[in-house]
Design a protein around this motif. Structure first.
Motif, PDB file in Angstrom:
ATOM      1  N   PHE A   6       0.866  -1.175   0.000  1.00 52.89           N
ATOM      2  CA  PHE A   6       0.000   0.000   0.000  1.00 52.89           C
ATOM      3  C   PHE A   6       0.904   1.227   0.000  1.00 52.89           C
ATOM      4  O   PHE A   6       1.765   1.360   0.862  1.00 52.89           O
ATOM      5  CB  PHE A   6      -0.898  -0.002   1.247  1.00 52.89           C
ATOM      6  N   PRO A   7       0.736   2.132  -0.970  1.00 51.92           N
ATOM      7  CA  PRO A   7       1.646   3.294  -1.035  1.00 51.92           C
ATOM      8  C   PRO A   7       1.650   4.072   0.279  1.00 51.92           C
ATOM      9  O   PRO A   7       0.596   4.340   0.836  1.00 51.92           O
ATOM     10  CB  PRO A   7       1.052   4.132  -2.175  1.00 51.92           C
ATOM     11  N   GLN A   8       2.838   4.423   0.757  1.00 49.35           N
ATOM     12  CA  GLN A   8       2.938   5.080   2.064  1.00 49.35           C
ATOM     13  C   GLN A   8       3.023   6.600   1.986  1.00 49.35           C
ATOM     14  O   GLN A   8       3.056   7.282   2.998  1.00 49.35           O
ATOM     15  CB  GLN A   8       4.149   4.528   2.828  1.00 49.35           C
ATOM     16  N   ASP A   9       3.055   7.144   0.785  1.00 50.52           N
ATOM     17  CA  ASP A   9       3.203   8.594   0.643  1.00 50.52           C
ATOM     18  C   ASP A   9       2.071   9.168  -0.202  1.00 50.52           C
ATOM     19  O   ASP A   9       2.267  10.075  -1.007  1.00 50.52           O
ATOM     20  CB  ASP A   9       4.561   8.921   0.020  1.00 50.52           C
ATOM     21  N   VAL A  10       0.878   8.625  -0.026  1.00 50.30           N
ATOM     22  CA  VAL A  10      -0.253   9.001  -0.866  1.00 50.30           C
ATOM     23  C   VAL A  10      -0.667  10.442  -0.583  1.00 50.30           C
ATOM     24  O   VAL A  10      -0.938  10.807   0.561  1.00 50.30           O
ATOM     25  CB  VAL A  10      -1.468   8.080  -0.594  1.00 50.30           C
ATOM     26  N   VAL A  11      -0.714  11.260  -1.630  1.00 49.95           N
ATOM     27  CA  VAL A  11      -1.304  12.596  -1.556  1.00 49.95           C
ATOM     28  C   VAL A  11      -2.352  12.664  -2.658  1.00 49.95           C
ATOM     29  O   VAL A  11      -2.056  12.386  -3.825  1.00 49.95           O
ATOM     30  CB  VAL A  11      -0.244  13.706  -1.743  1.00 49.95           C
ATOM     31  N   LEU A  12      -3.573  12.994  -2.272  1.00 50.06           N
ATOM     32  CA  LEU A  12      -4.674  13.093  -3.221  1.00 50.06           C
ATOM     33  C   LEU A  12      -5.178  14.529  -3.213  1.00 50.06           C
ATOM     34  O   LEU A  12      -5.373  15.109  -2.140  1.00 50.06           O
ATOM     35  CB  LEU A  12      -5.813  12.139  -2.832  1.00 50.06           C
ATOM     36  N   GLN A  13      -5.407  15.102  -4.386  1.00 50.19           N
ATOM     37  CA  GLN A  13      -5.893  16.472  -4.402  1.00 50.19           C
ATOM     38  C   GLN A  13      -6.603  16.814  -5.694  1.00 50.19           C
ATOM     39  O   GLN A  13      -6.383  16.200  -6.730  1.00 50.19           O
ATOM     40  CB  GLN A  13      -4.742  17.453  -4.161  1.00 50.19           C
ATOM     41  N   ASP A  14      -7.477  17.806  -5.582  1.00 51.52           N
ATOM     42  CA  ASP A  14      -8.073  18.450  -6.745  1.00 51.52           C
ATOM     43  C   ASP A  14      -8.082  19.944  -6.465  1.00 51.52           C
ATOM     44  O   ASP A  14      -7.339  20.411  -5.601  1.00 51.52           O
ATOM     45  CB  ASP A  14      -9.469  17.877  -7.054  1.00 51.52           C
ATOM     46  N   GLU A  15      -8.919  20.689  -7.163  1.00 57.13           N
ATOM     47  CA  GLU A  15      -8.879  22.145  -6.974  1.00 57.13           C
ATOM     48  C   GLU A  15      -9.431  22.586  -5.613  1.00 57.13           C
ATOM     49  O   GLU A  15      -9.148  23.692  -5.155  1.00 57.13           O
ATOM     50  CB  GLU A  15      -9.640  22.862  -8.099  1.00 57.13           C
ATOM     51  N   THR A 113     -20.342  22.037   2.409  1.00 54.28           N
ATOM     52  CA  THR A 113     -19.682  22.927   1.439  1.00 54.28           C
ATOM     53  C   THR A 113     -19.328  22.205   0.138  1.00 54.28           C
ATOM     54  O   THR A 113     -18.829  22.832  -0.798  1.00 54.28           O
ATOM     55  CB  THR A 113     -18.370  23.482   2.028  1.00 54.28           C
ATOM     56  N   GLY A 114     -19.532  20.886   0.106  1.00 58.57           N
ATOM     57  CA  GLY A 114     -19.097  20.090  -1.043  1.00 58.57           C
ATOM     58  C   GLY A 114     -17.739  19.453  -0.822  1.00 58.57           C
ATOM     59  O   GLY A 114     -17.314  18.597  -1.599  1.00 58.57           O
ATOM     60  N   LEU A 115     -17.063  19.833   0.251  1.00 57.78           N
ATOM     61  CA  LEU A 115     -15.729  19.302   0.534  1.00 57.78           C
ATOM     62  C   LEU A 115     -15.749  17.782   0.676  1.00 57.78           C
ATOM     63  O   LEU A 115     -14.880  17.089   0.146  1.00 57.78           O
ATOM     64  CB  LEU A 115     -15.168  19.956   1.799  1.00 57.78           C
ATOM     65  N   ASN A 116     -16.750  17.248   1.373  1.00 56.78           N
ATOM     66  CA  ASN A 116     -16.817  15.801   1.578  1.00 56.78           C
ATOM     67  C   ASN A 116     -16.942  15.047   0.258  1.00 56.78           C
ATOM     68  O   ASN A 116     -16.303  14.013   0.066  1.00 56.78           O
ATOM     69  CB  ASN A 116     -17.976  15.436   2.506  1.00 56.78           C
ATOM     70  N   LYS A 117     -17.745  15.558  -0.657  1.00 55.20           N
ATOM     71  CA  LYS A 117     -17.902  14.880  -1.959  1.00 55.20           C
ATOM     72  C   LYS A 117     -16.575  14.866  -2.722  1.00 55.20           C
ATOM     73  O   LYS A 117     -16.219  13.869  -3.352  1.00 55.20           O
ATOM     74  CB  LYS A 117     -19.002  15.543  -2.780  1.00 55.20           C
ATOM     75  N   HIS A 118     -15.829  15.972  -2.653  1.00 59.53           N
ATOM     76  CA  HIS A 118     -14.514  16.006  -3.306  1.00 59.53           C
ATOM     77  C   HIS A 118     -13.575  14.977  -2.679  1.00 59.53           C
ATOM     78  O   HIS A 118     -12.859  14.262  -3.395  1.00 59.53           O
ATOM     79  CB  HIS A 118     -13.914  17.414  -3.205  1.00 59.53           C
ATOM     80  N   CYS A 119     -13.578  14.907  -1.348  1.00 63.60           N
ATOM     81  CA  CYS A 119     -12.733  13.918  -0.659  1.00 63.60           C
ATOM     82  C   CYS A 119     -13.102  12.502  -1.066  1.00 63.60           C
ATOM     83  O   CYS A 119     -12.232  11.688  -1.396  1.00 63.60           O
ATOM     84  CB  CYS A 119     -12.889  14.046   0.855  1.00 63.60           C
ATOM     85  N   LYS A 120     -14.395  12.203  -1.027  1.00 63.26           N
ATOM     86  CA  LYS A 120     -14.848  10.843  -1.337  1.00 63.26           C
ATOM     87  C   LYS A 120     -14.525  10.476  -2.780  1.00 63.26           C
ATOM     88  O   LYS A 120     -14.141   9.345  -3.073  1.00 63.26           O
ATOM     89  CB  LYS A 120     -16.353  10.701  -1.072  1.00 63.26           C
TER      90      LYS A 120
END
Length: 199
Positions: A6-15, A113-120
């Motif tokens: 399992f990748p140990q340095d996972v960074v996930l992002q959008d705008e 705010t929509g933040l949760n949908k972006h995270c999911k």
């Protein structure tokens, strides 16, 4: 792919959001919510209200990552530049290609705010697209209507309720746990597109 891969340095992002691995120093980033918004953990099995509980919460999460059973993230709201809360993968089972997604909480300024949908969206895309998971499971206290509504709104299907499933933080009371899930084919057939349209 085994759990150790399992990748140990996972960074996930959008705008809108950035999710990066939770660190011990994140106590400072989450302390304001921890101290001032104790209702955040009303339905949580592990409370993070107050500095001492927050330290314990993060230490437990990091130990679970060391043991390769969980992967906790801190969530940043990129528009405000503020840390919004935390979420994690847990019960990671690479041989079965299943994982649970939960321990999710946000400060009140970031709810609705929509933040949760972006995270999911980012987490589900990572689970199904990168890790090749077949099933992502979600659980909640069956009384936690806000959380259940949020899970349904991203496309989770209700599977049922496990009665008297576990003790709550008030250990003399037991909770019923609702179980929801998204399957790989559901994600790629409809859920991904539907969720993306809501972002």
């Amino acid at each position: 792919m085994s759990i150790s891969q399992f990748p140990q340095d996972v960074v996930l992002q959008d705008e809108m959001v950035l999710l990066r691995p939770l660190q011990l120093t994140d106590i400072e980033n989450l302390l304001d919510i921890s101290i001032n918004e104790p209702e955040t953990w009303e339905y949580s099995l592990v409370r993070a209200n107050g500095k001492e509980n927050l330290e314990k919460y993060i230490q437990i999460a990091l130990k679970a990552r060391e043991n390769q059973t969980e992967f906790p993230f801190i969530v940043m709201d990129k528009k405000s530049g503020k840390y919004a809360g935390s979420t994690r993968f847990y019960d990671i089972n690479m041989p079965f290609k299943t994982v649970q997604l939960g321990y999710t909480w946000y400060g009140k300024d970031f709810r609705g705010t929509g933040l949760n949908k972006h995270c999911k969206y980012l987490l589900l895309q990572f689970a199904f697209g990168t890790l090749g998971m077949e099933r992502v499971e979600f659980r909640a206290d069956n009384n936690n209507q806000r959380s259940i509504a949020a899970m349904k709104s991203i496309g989770c299907k209700v599977e049922g309720v496990m009665r008297s499933h576990m003790p709550t933080a008030d250990s003399d009371v037991r909770r019923d746990s609702i179980v929801l899930s998204i399957l790989k084919n559901e994600w790629f057939d409809t859920v991904r597109e539907n969720l993306n349209s809501k972002l």
